[in-house]
Design a protein around this motif. Structure first.
Motif, PDB file in Angstrom:
ATOM      1  N   LEU A 284      80.006 -10.137   6.331  1.00  0.00           N
ATOM      2  CA  LEU A 284      80.260  -8.881   7.033  1.00  0.00           C
ATOM      3  C   LEU A 284      80.017  -9.096   8.527  1.00  0.00           C
ATOM      4  O   LEU A 284      79.062  -9.757   8.921  1.00  0.00           O
ATOM      5  CB  LEU A 284      79.342  -7.777   6.502  1.00  0.00           C
ATOM      6  CG  LEU A 284      79.455  -7.469   5.004  1.00  0.00           C
ATOM      7  CD1 LEU A 284      78.497  -6.345   4.630  1.00  0.00           C
ATOM      8  CD2 LEU A 284      80.878  -7.108   4.623  1.00  0.00           C
ATOM      9  N   TYR A 285      80.877  -8.512   9.348  1.00  0.00           N
ATOM     10  CA  TYR A 285      80.787  -8.717  10.782  1.00  0.00           C
ATOM     11  C   TYR A 285      80.841  -7.377  11.512  1.00  0.00           C
ATOM     12  O   TYR A 285      81.260  -6.360  10.950  1.00  0.00           O
ATOM     13  CB  TYR A 285      81.926  -9.621  11.266  1.00  0.00           C
ATOM     14  CG  TYR A 285      81.870 -11.013  10.682  1.00  0.00           C
ATOM     15  CD1 TYR A 285      81.024 -11.978  11.205  1.00  0.00           C
ATOM     16  CD2 TYR A 285      82.656 -11.353   9.582  1.00  0.00           C
ATOM     17  CE1 TYR A 285      80.963 -13.252  10.661  1.00  0.00           C
ATOM     18  CE2 TYR A 285      82.610 -12.627   9.020  1.00  0.00           C
ATOM     19  CZ  TYR A 285      81.762 -13.565   9.571  1.00  0.00           C
ATOM     20  OH  TYR A 285      81.694 -14.816   9.025  1.00  0.00           O
ATOM     21  N   GLU A 413      72.085  -8.808  21.412  1.00  0.00           N
ATOM     22  CA  GLU A 413      72.184 -10.259  21.320  1.00  0.00           C
ATOM     23  C   GLU A 413      72.455 -10.703  19.889  1.00  0.00           C
ATOM     24  O   GLU A 413      73.218 -11.643  19.653  1.00  0.00           O
ATOM     25  CB  GLU A 413      70.899 -10.907  21.854  1.00  0.00           C
ATOM     26  CG  GLU A 413      70.727 -10.783  23.354  1.00  0.00           C
ATOM     27  CD  GLU A 413      71.938 -11.298  24.114  1.00  0.00           C
ATOM     28  OE1 GLU A 413      72.417 -12.415  23.793  1.00  0.00           O
ATOM     29  OE2 GLU A 413      72.417 -10.590  25.015  1.00  0.00           O
ATOM     30  N   LYS A 414      71.846 -10.020  18.925  1.00  0.00           N
ATOM     31  CA  LYS A 414      72.090 -10.368  17.524  1.00  0.00           C
ATOM     32  C   LYS A 414      73.517 -10.044  17.119  1.00  0.00           C
ATOM     33  O   LYS A 414      74.153 -10.792  16.371  1.00  0.00           O
ATOM     34  CB  LYS A 414      71.089  -9.647  16.615  1.00  0.00           C
ATOM     35  CG  LYS A 414      69.727 -10.303  16.542  1.00  0.00           C
ATOM     36  CD  LYS A 414      69.083 -10.053  15.189  1.00  0.00           C
ATOM     37  CE  LYS A 414      67.891 -10.955  14.978  1.00  0.00           C
ATOM     38  NZ  LYS A 414      67.361 -10.847  13.604  1.00  0.00           N
ATOM     39  N   ILE A 415      74.018  -8.917  17.605  1.00  0.00           N
ATOM     40  CA  ILE A 415      75.394  -8.544  17.280  1.00  0.00           C
ATOM     41  C   ILE A 415      76.369  -9.508  17.936  1.00  0.00           C
ATOM     42  O   ILE A 415      77.385  -9.893  17.344  1.00  0.00           O
ATOM     43  CB  ILE A 415      75.675  -7.096  17.724  1.00  0.00           C
ATOM     44  CG1 ILE A 415      74.867  -6.124  16.871  1.00  0.00           C
ATOM     45  CG2 ILE A 415      77.163  -6.781  17.602  1.00  0.00           C
ATOM     46  CD1 ILE A 415      75.198  -6.186  15.391  1.00  0.00           C
ATOM     47  N   ARG A 420      80.260 -14.090  17.688  1.00  0.00           N
ATOM     48  CA  ARG A 420      80.530 -15.498  18.009  1.00  0.00           C
ATOM     49  C   ARG A 420      80.743 -16.314  16.741  1.00  0.00           C
ATOM     50  O   ARG A 420      81.580 -17.227  16.707  1.00  0.00           O
ATOM     51  CB  ARG A 420      79.370 -16.079  18.826  1.00  0.00           C
ATOM     52  CG  ARG A 420      79.242 -15.483  20.228  1.00  0.00           C
ATOM     53  CD  ARG A 420      78.242 -16.259  21.055  1.00  0.00           C
ATOM     54  NE  ARG A 420      77.963 -15.563  22.307  1.00  0.00           N
ATOM     55  CZ  ARG A 420      76.861 -14.861  22.549  1.00  0.00           C
ATOM     56  NH1 ARG A 420      75.928 -14.764  21.594  1.00  0.00           N
ATOM     57  NH2 ARG A 420      76.681 -14.258  23.709  1.00  0.00           N
ATOM     58  N   GLU A 421      79.974 -16.005  15.706  1.00  0.00           N
ATOM     59  CA  GLU A 421      80.124 -16.715  14.429  1.00  0.00           C
ATOM     60  C   GLU A 421      81.537 -16.537  13.884  1.00  0.00           C
ATOM     61  O   GLU A 421      82.178 -17.508  13.442  1.00  0.00           O
ATOM     62  CB  GLU A 421      79.102 -16.187  13.422  1.00  0.00           C
ATOM     63  CG  GLU A 421      79.217 -16.814  12.035  1.00  0.00           C
ATOM     64  CD  GLU A 421      78.299 -16.161  11.022  1.00  0.00           C
ATOM     65  OE1 GLU A 421      78.572 -16.274   9.812  1.00  0.00           O
ATOM     66  OE2 GLU A 421      77.316 -15.510  11.436  1.00  0.00           O
ATOM     67  N   LYS A 427      88.634 -19.837  15.050  1.00  0.00           N
ATOM     68  CA  LYS A 427      89.136 -20.986  15.795  1.00  0.00           C
ATOM     69  C   LYS A 427      89.293 -22.191  14.875  1.00  0.00           C
ATOM     70  O   LYS A 427      90.283 -22.932  14.967  1.00  0.00           O
ATOM     71  CB  LYS A 427      88.193 -21.317  16.949  1.00  0.00           C
ATOM     72  CG  LYS A 427      88.285 -20.342  18.120  1.00  0.00           C
ATOM     73  CD  LYS A 427      87.347 -20.759  19.247  1.00  0.00           C
ATOM     74  CE  LYS A 427      87.482 -19.823  20.443  1.00  0.00           C
ATOM     75  NZ  LYS A 427      86.525 -20.199  21.532  1.00  0.00           N
ATOM     76  N   ALA A 428      88.326 -22.385  13.990  1.00  0.00           N
ATOM     77  CA  ALA A 428      88.393 -23.509  13.040  1.00  0.00           C
ATOM     78  C   ALA A 428      89.583 -23.367  12.100  1.00  0.00           C
ATOM     79  O   ALA A 428      90.151 -24.359  11.646  1.00  0.00           O
ATOM     80  CB  ALA A 428      87.094 -23.603  12.252  1.00  0.00           C
ATOM     81  N   GLU A 429      89.954 -22.097  11.811  1.00  0.00           N
ATOM     82  CA  GLU A 429      91.090 -21.843  10.925  1.00  0.00           C
ATOM     83  C   GLU A 429      92.406 -21.770  11.682  1.00  0.00           C
ATOM     84  O   GLU A 429      93.466 -21.547  11.082  1.00  0.00           O
ATOM     85  CB  GLU A 429      90.869 -20.527  10.166  1.00  0.00           C
ATOM     86  CG  GLU A 429      89.682 -20.559   9.214  1.00  0.00           C
ATOM     87  CD  GLU A 429      89.407 -19.211   8.578  1.00  0.00           C
ATOM     88  OE1 GLU A 429      89.972 -18.198   9.068  1.00  0.00           O
ATOM     89  OE2 GLU A 429      88.639 -19.154   7.603  1.00  0.00           O
TER      90      GLU A 429
END
Length: 441
Positions: A284-285, A413-415, A420-421, A427-429
């Motif tokens: 979840l993001y 900062e946590k959000i 960023r995650e 980007k990797a996909e």
């Protein structure tokens, strides 16, 4: 006296469980990088709450949104506690707990109609489990732990009051309850524009009570009355819509240039994703990106979402033919509450989906899930212990996940790390980064 205690024991348990699951919200701060700034901390209407200021706020949009009732709630907390994040988080959690209780009592009426063969005890257990999921599901964290999302829990509070009042109207025939429904509708829209969908929800309630079957009472008067009594609500919805267009041109019905066929396929994707996130709320993001830029072509595999939707539609249709009204009601409640954010209607939204959009819709899917749990126990009594144990473990996992995820909203900062995650994953996909919220700070 013992009966009375039993009636209030389950709601009390639900309230306590909801507070425990979301308890870390009390240690969270404001989101200083994003919406908490303009919506609360730097909102001139919070500090300058004169009569003229409040009147202006009720007649105009602020930062493209209309939520003056929500602002009044902020003003009340500010007057009592100042800009104390603990107090504002307590307000959000308080309304969530109230919503939990309202869902439980509304379900008491509905489930008796939808599942008439159930005993009173079985109905209570069914309502308890359904509301339990609503109370502690990880998808609820954003709506409760993010102060700027207080609009969601507040408008849901008034929507649930409207639905309960409407149920009372159905049960008693007293027009007083219908007037209360209309008043709650006004307050709900003043909390968040998404409440405009209420007239359709009233028809969903009608379905639950069998009022859309065209029962031949005085040559169809019963069905005609069911339709006619909604006319004031649709007039209100039209007026709300026009008010939004005049005061915030582009907020409704514009701002999104994706062609219709793409919006339709993306609506199918978002609906199926919401269902999967409900069943298995992993990854979840805070922010979910659109799949493509405007003007690009959708990948061919998006046709798979159309297939999934057809399978879901067939599943619902089969239950409709079998007169399994609970399944149909649950799905309708799920879809209607999501309708405005499924992209079928073009809306200027930066994010493709959002956990908070599922806040009320969870009730519908939870009812379907609990029905299947009950079905398995009834159909296969030899596996009763296994099903009950598995359900208990599943609920504990949901609650634990909610407790942990609530801490993710500790500060900006946590959000940001959460966003960023997801960016790194995309980007990797090889996927694009569209409307990056980190660029808007």
């Amino acid at each position: 006296m013992k009966v009375a205690k039993n009636i209030y024991l389950l709601p009390l348990v639900l309230a306590i469980v909801a507070m425990i699951a979301l308890f870390p919200t009390f240690a969270n701060d404001f989101q200083n990088s994003w919406d908490d700034q303009w919506q609360l901390l730097q909102n001139p209407f919070i500090v300058d709450h004169s009569y003229q200021s409040i009147l202006y706020h009720f007649s105009n949009f602020y930062h493209g949104q209309y939520s003056p009732v929500n602002t009044l709630a902020y003003i009340a907390v500010y007057k009592l506690f100042g800009f104390d994040p603990f107090a504002f988080h307590a307000m959000c959690l308080w309304f969530h707990v109230l919503n939990v209780l309202l869902v439980y009592f509304a379900l008491q009426y509905l489930v008796r109609e939808l599942l008439p063969d159930f005993s009173i005890q079985r109905v209570r257990v069914f309502c308890f489990l359904t509301t339990f999921i609503f109370a502690i599901h990880p998808l609820q964290v954003e709506s409760v732990a993010w102060i700027s999302a207080s609009k969601v829990v507040l408008y849901s509070f008034f929507i649930l009051i409207a639905l309960l009042s409407y149920i009372k109207y159905i049960k008693t025939g007293s027009w007083y309850w219908l007037l209360l429904t209309g008043f709650a509708y006004i307050l709900a829209f003043g909390s968040k524009e998404q409440a405009i969908i209420l007239p359709l929800l009233l028809f969903v309630i009608d379905y639950g009570f069998g009022r859309l079957k065209g029962i031949k009472i005085n040559k169809g008067f019963f069905l005609k009355r069911t339709i006619l009594e909604k006319i004031p609500f649709f007039i209100m919805a039209i007026l709300f819509w026009c008010f939004s267009l005049v005061n915030n041109l582009g907020a409704i019905g514009g701002g999104n240039s994706y062609p219709f066929y793409q919006r339709l396929l993306m609506s199918m994707q978002s609906m199926t994703e919401y269902i999967f996130r409900f069943i298995a709320p992993v990854k979840l993001y805070y922010f979910y990106f659109f799949p493509i830029q405007k003007g690009e072509s959708l990948p061919w595999y998006y046709l798979g979402y159309a297939v999934l939707v057809l399978i879901i539609a067939y599943f619902i249709w089969e239950h409709y033919k079998r007169q399994n009204n609970l399944i149909v009601f649950g799905f309708l409640f799920f879809v209607v509450n999501l309708f405005l954010v499924l992209h079928i209607i073009p809306m200027p939204r930066k994010m493709f989906t959002a956990d908070r959009y599922m806040y009320l819709s969870i009730v519908g899917l939870a009812a379907i899930l609990v029905w299947y749990i009950d079905y398995l126990i009834s159909k296969y009594p030899q596996y009763r212990k296994f099903v009950i144990t598995s359900t208990a473990i599943y609920l504990m996992v949901l609650g634990s996940h909610t407790y942990i995820r609530t801490k993710d909203w500790q500060n900006s900062e946590k959000i940001k790390s959460n966003v960023r995650e997801l960016i790194e994953i995309r980007k990797a996909e090889g996927k694009g980064i569209i409307n990056n919220p980190l660029e808007d700070e």
